[in-house]
Design a protein around this motif. Structure first.
Motif, PDB file in Angstrom:
ATOM      1  N   LEU A  58       0.742  16.701  -5.328  1.00 28.32           N
ATOM      2  CA  LEU A  58      -0.517  16.034  -4.987  1.00 28.32           C
ATOM      3  C   LEU A  58      -0.346  14.517  -5.079  1.00 28.32           C
ATOM      4  O   LEU A  58       0.348  14.009  -5.957  1.00 28.32           O
ATOM      5  CB  LEU A  58      -1.631  16.499  -5.927  1.00 28.32           C
ATOM      6  N   THR A  59      -1.060  13.800  -4.212  1.00 26.63           N
ATOM      7  CA  THR A  59      -1.028  12.340  -4.256  1.00 26.63           C
ATOM      8  C   THR A  59      -2.142  11.835  -5.156  1.00 26.63           C
ATOM      9  O   THR A  59      -3.031  12.591  -5.568  1.00 26.63           O
ATOM     10  CB  THR A  59      -1.192  11.758  -2.841  1.00 26.63           C
ATOM     11  N   GLU A  60      -2.153  10.535  -5.440  1.00 24.40           N
ATOM     12  CA  GLU A  60      -3.183   9.969  -6.310  1.00 24.40           C
ATOM     13  C   GLU A  60      -4.555  10.023  -5.653  1.00 24.40           C
ATOM     14  O   GLU A  60      -5.577  10.151  -6.322  1.00 24.40           O
ATOM     15  CB  GLU A  60      -2.821   8.530  -6.668  1.00 24.40           C
ATOM     16  N   ASP A  61      -4.591   9.911  -4.327  1.00 24.75           N
ATOM     17  CA  ASP A  61      -5.878   9.972  -3.626  1.00 24.75           C
ATOM     18  C   ASP A  61      -6.503  11.355  -3.761  1.00 24.75           C
ATOM     19  O   ASP A  61      -7.721  11.482  -3.868  1.00 24.75           O
ATOM     20  CB  ASP A  61      -5.692   9.639  -2.144  1.00 24.75           C
ATOM     21  N   GLU A  62      -5.651  12.382  -3.749  1.00 23.06           N
ATOM     22  CA  GLU A  62      -6.172  13.737  -3.878  1.00 23.06           C
ATOM     23  C   GLU A  62      -6.621  14.027  -5.302  1.00 23.06           C
ATOM     24  O   GLU A  62      -7.444  14.900  -5.542  1.00 23.06           O
ATOM     25  CB  GLU A  62      -5.101  14.751  -3.456  1.00 23.06           C
ATOM     26  N   LEU A  63      -6.077  13.300  -6.278  1.00 24.00           N
ATOM     27  CA  LEU A  63      -6.439  13.520  -7.676  1.00 24.00           C
ATOM     28  C   LEU A  63      -7.522  12.543  -8.159  1.00 24.00           C
ATOM     29  O   LEU A  63      -7.759  12.415  -9.346  1.00 24.00           O
ATOM     30  CB  LEU A  63      -5.189  13.367  -8.558  1.00 24.00           C
ATOM     31  N   ASN A  64      -8.172  11.903  -7.261  1.00 25.43           N
ATOM     32  CA  ASN A  64      -9.205  10.932  -7.594  1.00 25.43           C
ATOM     33  C   ASN A  64     -10.361  11.619  -8.308  1.00 25.43           C
ATOM     34  O   ASN A  64     -10.748  12.739  -7.981  1.00 25.43           O
ATOM     35  CB  ASN A  64      -9.688  10.251  -6.306  1.00 25.43           C
ATOM     36  N   LYS A  65     -10.957  10.919  -9.304  1.00 24.63           N
ATOM     37  CA  LYS A  65     -12.056  11.504 -10.088  1.00 24.63           C
ATOM     38  C   LYS A  65     -13.268  11.784  -9.209  1.00 24.63           C
ATOM     39  O   LYS A  65     -14.001  12.735  -9.435  1.00 24.63           O
ATOM     40  CB  LYS A  65     -12.475  10.558 -11.204  1.00 24.63           C
ATOM     41  N   ASP A  66     -13.476  10.959  -8.202  1.00 25.70           N
ATOM     42  CA  ASP A  66     -14.650  11.129  -7.349  1.00 25.70           C
ATOM     43  C   ASP A  66     -14.614  12.461  -6.620  1.00 25.70           C
ATOM     44  O   ASP A  66     -15.657  13.062  -6.345  1.00 25.70           O
ATOM     45  CB  ASP A  66     -14.745   9.980  -6.337  1.00 25.70           C
ATOM     46  N   ASN A  67     -13.430  12.935  -6.291  1.00 25.21           N
ATOM     47  CA  ASN A  67     -13.323  14.224  -5.606  1.00 25.21           C
ATOM     48  C   ASN A  67     -13.799  15.353  -6.506  1.00 25.21           C
ATOM     49  O   ASN A  67     -14.382  16.322  -6.033  1.00 25.21           O
ATOM     50  CB  ASN A  67     -11.871  14.490  -5.187  1.00 25.21           C
ATOM     51  N   PHE A  68     -13.557  15.221  -7.788  1.00 19.74           N
ATOM     52  CA  PHE A  68     -13.982  16.281  -8.696  1.00 19.74           C
ATOM     53  C   PHE A  68     -15.461  16.162  -9.041  1.00 19.74           C
ATOM     54  O   PHE A  68     -16.129  17.147  -9.309  1.00 19.74           O
ATOM     55  CB  PHE A  68     -13.137  16.249  -9.985  1.00 19.74           C
ATOM     56  N   ILE A  69     -15.979  14.937  -9.013  1.00 18.71           N
ATOM     57  CA  ILE A  69     -17.392  14.733  -9.348  1.00 18.71           C
ATOM     58  C   ILE A  69     -18.273  15.236  -8.212  1.00 18.71           C
ATOM     59  O   ILE A  69     -19.351  15.769  -8.429  1.00 18.71           O
ATOM     60  CB  ILE A  69     -17.660  13.245  -9.643  1.00 18.71           C
ATOM     61  N   GLU A  70     -17.835  15.078  -6.977  1.00 15.27           N
ATOM     62  CA  GLU A  70     -18.628  15.470  -5.824  1.00 15.27           C
ATOM     63  C   GLU A  70     -18.790  16.978  -5.717  1.00 15.27           C
ATOM     64  O   GLU A  70     -19.731  17.453  -5.108  1.00 15.27           O
ATOM     65  CB  GLU A  70     -17.979  14.941  -4.543  1.00 15.27           C
ATOM     66  N   ASN A  71     -17.908  17.731  -6.292  1.00 18.86           N
ATOM     67  CA  ASN A  71     -18.011  19.186  -6.209  1.00 18.86           C
ATOM     68  C   ASN A  71     -19.110  19.668  -7.136  1.00 18.86           C
ATOM     69  O   ASN A  71     -19.124  19.351  -8.326  1.00 18.86           O
ATOM     70  CB  ASN A  71     -16.691  19.844  -6.607  1.00 18.86           C
ATOM     71  N   ASP A  72     -20.027  20.407  -6.576  1.00 21.33           N
ATOM     72  CA  ASP A  72     -21.104  20.973  -7.381  1.00 21.33           C
ATOM     73  C   ASP A  72     -20.759  22.413  -7.714  1.00 21.33           C
ATOM     74  O   ASP A  72     -20.690  23.270  -6.827  1.00 21.33           O
ATOM     75  CB  ASP A  72     -22.436  20.918  -6.603  1.00 21.33           C
ATOM     76  N   ILE A  73     -20.542  22.664  -8.980  1.00 22.69           N
ATOM     77  CA  ILE A  73     -20.228  24.024  -9.426  1.00 22.69           C
ATOM     78  C   ILE A  73     -21.455  24.530 -10.176  1.00 22.69           C
ATOM     79  O   ILE A  73     -21.923  23.887 -11.121  1.00 22.69           O
ATOM     80  CB  ILE A  73     -18.992  24.026 -10.342  1.00 22.69           C
ATOM     81  N   PRO A  74     -21.986  25.664  -9.777  1.00 23.85           N
ATOM     82  CA  PRO A  74     -23.172  26.185 -10.461  1.00 23.85           C
ATOM     83  C   PRO A  74     -22.861  26.532 -11.919  1.00 23.85           C
ATOM     84  O   PRO A  74     -21.755  26.887 -12.285  1.00 23.85           O
ATOM     85  CB  PRO A  74     -23.530  27.441  -9.671  1.00 23.85           C
ATOM     86  N   GLU A  75     -23.898  26.411 -12.757  1.00 23.63           N
ATOM     87  CA  GLU A  75     -23.713  26.666 -14.185  1.00 23.63           C
ATOM     88  C   GLU A  75     -23.354  28.125 -14.451  1.00 23.63           C
ATOM     89  O   GLU A  75     -22.621  28.428 -15.396  1.00 23.63           O
ATOM     90  CB  GLU A  75     -24.987  26.293 -14.954  1.00 23.63           C
TER      91      GLU A  75
END
Length: 166
Positions: free
Chosen positions: A130-147
């Motif tokens: 994986l590249t650094e762009d793919e591991l960006n924190k924003d990519n993980f924050i944008e994903n909405d995972i239901p509780e």
């Protein structure tokens, strides 16, 4: 098992027949007398046998016998059957080929996870892909995972004692 006392044995274990040495001298003399009486052994070799034996053997070796050889494997039949099998495989690939292109959307997530588990990749090997762009924190924050899914994941995969301790 009963122990044999080998150190107390007084005899060698070998025995000669009774009156063997009294009759040996007579037997040897009888053999000598028979040899003196007989001049020939009883076996005759034809004359000039040893002169011509080498030529006879070489003639037998050099003579070619035309013998019929029957092959156990018929190579023509094998070639025909392999050609037919290859043409059938080619026909099935050409005529019955599906036009589905394999993309990431078509792949099942479980099959990808199974592949990664079977190949036994380490986290460092996966991170190197994986590249650094793919591991960006924003990519993980944008994903909405239901509780609900987070709770089921934690209940299924994490031990309760570990959650309580931490």
């Amino acid at each position: 098992m009963k122990q044999k006392k080998l150190d107390t044995i007084k005899t060698s274990g070998f025995k000669t027949p009774k009156d063997y040495f009294s009759q040996v001298e007579e037997q040897i003399l009888n053999e000598v007398k028979l040899i003196d009486k007989v001049d020939q052994s009883g076996f005759d070799v034809p004359e000039s046998y040893f002169d011509s034996i080498e030529k006879d053997i070489l003639d037998k070796i050099n003579s070619e016998h035309d013998s019929k050889v029957v092959s156990l494997v018929n190579w023509k039949k094998i070639m025909y059957t392999t050609a037919i099998a290859a043409s059938l495989i080619l026909m099935f690939n050409v005529f019955f080929n599906t036009d589905e292109n394999v993309t990431w959307e078509n792949l099942d997530t479980a099959s990808i996870e199974n592949y990664i588990e079977v190949e036994d990749y380490t986290t460092y090997e996966l991170a190197s892909l994986l590249t650094e762009d793919e591991l960006n924190k924003d990519n993980f924050i944008e994903n909405d995972i239901p509780e609900n899914s987070i709770e089921t994941y934690l209940l299924d995969n994490v031990e309760l004692e570990d959650l309580i301790i931490e």
